[in-house]
Design a protein around this motif. Structure first.
Motif, short mmCIF file in Angstrom:
data_model
loop_
_atom_site.label_atom_id
_atom_site.label_comp_id
_atom_site.label_asym_id
_atom_site.label_seq_id
_atom_site.Cartn_x
_atom_site.Cartn_y
_atom_site.Cartn_z
N LEU A 119 2.28 -5.70 -3.55
CA LEU A 119 2.95 -5.13 -4.72
C LEU A 119 2.13 -5.32 -5.98
O LEU A 119 2.14 -4.46 -6.88
CB LEU A 119 4.34 -5.76 -4.89
CG LEU A 119 5.37 -5.41 -3.81
CD1 LEU A 119 6.59 -6.31 -3.93
CD2 LEU A 119 5.78 -3.94 -3.92
N ARG A 120 1.39 -6.41 -6.07
CA ARG A 120 0.58 -6.66 -7.26
C ARG A 120 -0.54 -5.63 -7.42
O ARG A 120 -1.08 -5.48 -8.52
CB ARG A 120 -0.01 -8.07 -7.20
CG ARG A 120 0.99 -9.15 -7.60
CD ARG A 120 0.39 -10.52 -7.60
NE ARG A 120 1.25 -11.46 -8.33
CZ ARG A 120 1.42 -12.73 -8.02
NH1 ARG A 120 0.78 -13.25 -6.97
NH2 ARG A 120 2.21 -13.51 -8.74
N ARG A 121 -0.87 -4.91 -6.37
CA ARG A 121 -1.90 -3.87 -6.46
C ARG A 121 -1.31 -2.52 -6.87
O ARG A 121 -2.05 -1.57 -7.12
CB ARG A 121 -2.60 -3.72 -5.10
CG ARG A 121 -3.27 -5.01 -4.60
CD ARG A 121 -3.77 -4.82 -3.16
NE ARG A 121 -3.98 -6.11 -2.51
CZ ARG A 121 -4.01 -6.28 -1.20
NH1 ARG A 121 -3.87 -5.24 -0.38
NH2 ARG A 121 -4.21 -7.49 -0.68
N SER A 122 0.00 -2.45 -6.94
CA SER A 122 0.67 -1.20 -7.29
C SER A 122 0.75 -1.03 -8.80
O SER A 122 0.84 -2.01 -9.55
CB SER A 122 2.09 -1.18 -6.70
OG SER A 122 2.84 -0.09 -7.21
N GLU A 123 0.75 0.23 -9.26
CA GLU A 123 0.92 0.50 -10.69
C GLU A 123 2.39 0.38 -11.10
O GLU A 123 2.67 0.26 -12.29
CB GLU A 123 0.41 1.90 -11.01
CG GLU A 123 -1.09 2.07 -10.84
CD GLU A 123 -1.55 3.46 -11.21
OE1 GLU A 123 -0.69 4.31 -11.55
OE2 GLU A 123 -2.77 3.72 -11.15
N ASN A 124 3.29 0.41 -10.14
CA ASN A 124 4.71 0.35 -10.45
C ASN A 124 5.44 -0.49 -9.40
O ASN A 124 6.27 0.01 -8.65
CB ASN A 124 5.30 1.77 -10.50
CG ASN A 124 6.73 1.80 -10.95
OD1 ASN A 124 7.23 0.88 -11.59
ND2 ASN A 124 7.44 2.86 -10.60
N PRO A 125 5.14 -1.80 -9.34
CA PRO A 125 5.73 -2.64 -8.30
C PRO A 125 7.23 -2.85 -8.51
O PRO A 125 7.68 -3.22 -9.60
CB PRO A 125 4.97 -3.96 -8.44
CG PRO A 125 4.51 -3.98 -9.87
CD PRO A 125 4.25 -2.56 -10.24
N THR A 126 7.98 -2.60 -7.44
CA THR A 126 9.44 -2.61 -7.53
C THR A 126 10.03 -3.34 -6.33
O THR A 126 9.60 -3.13 -5.20
CB THR A 126 9.97 -1.16 -7.56
OG1 THR A 126 9.44 -0.49 -8.70
CG2 THR A 126 11.49 -1.13 -7.60
N VAL A 127 11.03 -4.17 -6.59
CA VAL A 127 11.78 -4.83 -5.52
C VAL A 127 13.26 -4.57 -5.75
O VAL A 127 13.76 -4.73 -6.88
CB VAL A 127 11.52 -6.35 -5.49
CG1 VAL A 127 12.34 -7.01 -4.37
CG2 VAL A 127 10.04 -6.65 -5.30
N LEU A 173 8.10 -13.23 -11.93
CA LEU A 173 7.15 -12.13 -11.75
C LEU A 173 7.49 -11.01 -12.74
O LEU A 173 7.93 -9.91 -12.37
CB LEU A 173 7.22 -11.60 -10.31
CG LEU A 173 6.93 -12.62 -9.21
CD1 LEU A 173 7.34 -12.08 -7.85
CD2 LEU A 173 5.45 -13.00 -9.21
N PRO A 174 7.28 -11.25 -14.02
CA PRO A 174 7.70 -10.27 -15.04
C PRO A 174 6.94 -8.96 -15.00
O PRO A 174 7.37 -7.98 -15.61
CB PRO A 174 7.45 -11.02 -16.36
CG PRO A 174 6.39 -12.02 -16.03
CD PRO A 174 6.67 -12.45 -14.63
N GLU A 175 5.80 -8.94 -14.30
CA GLU A 175 5.04 -7.69 -14.18
C GLU A 175 5.68 -6.72 -13.19
O GLU A 175 5.25 -5.56 -13.09
CB GLU A 175 3.60 -8.00 -13.74
CG GLU A 175 3.42 -8.44 -12.31
CD GLU A 175 3.64 -9.93 -12.06
OE1 GLU A 175 3.20 -10.43 -11.00
OE2 GLU A 175 4.25 -10.60 -12.93
N MET A 176 6.70 -7.16 -12.48
CA MET A 176 7.40 -6.32 -11.51
C MET A 176 8.82 -6.05 -11.99
O MET A 176 9.37 -6.80 -12.80
CB MET A 176 7.45 -6.99 -10.14
CG MET A 176 6.09 -7.30 -9.57
SD MET A 176 6.21 -7.99 -7.89
CE MET A 176 4.49 -8.45 -7.64
N ARG A 177 9.42 -4.99 -11.45
CA ARG A 177 10.85 -4.74 -11.68
C ARG A 177 11.59 -5.18 -10.43
O ARG A 177 11.41 -4.61 -9.35
CB ARG A 177 11.10 -3.26 -11.97
CG ARG A 177 10.56 -2.81 -13.32
CD ARG A 177 10.76 -1.33 -13.58
NE ARG A 177 10.21 -0.53 -12.50
CZ ARG A 177 10.94 0.10 -11.59
NH1 ARG A 177 12.25 0.03 -11.61
NH2 ARG A 177 10.37 0.82 -10.64
N ILE A 178 12.40 -6.22 -10.60
CA ILE A 178 13.11 -6.82 -9.46
C ILE A 178 14.60 -6.84 -9.80
O ILE A 178 15.03 -7.54 -10.72
CB ILE A 178 12.59 -8.25 -9.18
CG1 ILE A 178 11.07 -8.21 -8.92
CG2 ILE A 178 13.32 -8.87 -8.01
CD1 ILE A 178 10.42 -9.58 -8.81
#
Length: 230
Positions: A119-127, A173-178
């Motif tokens: 997910l860290r390699r994605s431009e829009n990481p989402t969980v 993990l604030p760089e992701m939308r969880i």
């Protein structure tokens, strides 16, 4: 193109979520413990299949390696779950609790550990974590809601834990939308198809969170009507 993996996707809410996201243009991995059922579901949908047992660390890691080799991941949907045994609360055992928590709670830790590097390699990481209003302290104390009438110590408390895991991972993990989604009382095998909602209605919140853009909120808990009470 957005690539999404859904655990427990061979039937019910997981299957319908896969169908809707494929329709929205996602590449979808149907992840399931049972290979024959999972492959059949993926073939019927036109999706990809990966064998994944959420209770087994090695299985989750192996699935992550396959997905990584095939191009990576943008959206992880933690959908797999069980209700646990149906018997009096006084008769529940520690082994029962471990089974429910391994499938419903520890599974999210397993998938996050395995898939966060992708997910860290994605431009829009989402969980998206599929939780339940039955784990909401507000809902189970509101006698006007159906959640207040359901006594299921292991399942309900496991879903409280899923919602808290969502909040904690979103902060870590604030760089992701969880975010967490409550499907509501939906007719599935989990409740003997007694729910009043269709699986399409039950997947509204899950699909909404999966399709949100990179500027959407994180650490939230919603149902198909909007923000849900914790």
């Amino acid at each position: 193109m957005t690539t999404t993996l859904i655990t427990g996707a061979n039937k019910g809410l997981g299957y319908e979520t896969a169908r809707r996201l494929l329709e929205a243009g996602h590449t979808v991995w149907v992840a399931a413990r049972d290979e024959s059922r999972g492959r059949a579901a993926a073939d019927a949908l036109g999706a990809r299949f990966v064998q994944l047992d959420v209770t087994d660390d090695a299985s989750v890691q192996a699935a992550a390696a396959i997905v990584a080799a095939e191009g990576g991941l943008d959206v992880l949907i933690n959908n797999a779950g069980i209700t646990g045994p149906h018997r009096d609360a006084a008769d529940l055992t520690g082994a029962d609790a471990l089974e429910v928590y391994s499938t419903n709670v520890a599974s999210i830790v397993r998938t996050m550990h395995a898939f966060v590097p992708l997910l860290r390699r994605s431009e829009n990481p989402t969980v998206v974590n599929v939780t339940s209003g039955l784990g909401s302290f507000t809902a189970v104390h509101d006698t006007s809601r159906v959640e207040a009438s359901v006594v299921s110590p292991l399942y309900n408390s496991s879903k409280s834990a899923v919602t808290m895991l969502t909040v904690q991972y979103s902060r870590a993990l604030p760089e992701m939308r969880i975010n967490a989604a409550d499907p509501g009382y939906t007719a599935t095998d989990l409740n003997g198809n007694s729910g009043h909602q269709t699986v399409t209605e039950g997947t509204d919140a899950v699909v909404e969170l999966a399709l949100r853009g990179p500027d959407g909120p994180t650490g939230t808990f919603i149902d198909r009507s909007g923000v849900a009470p914790f």
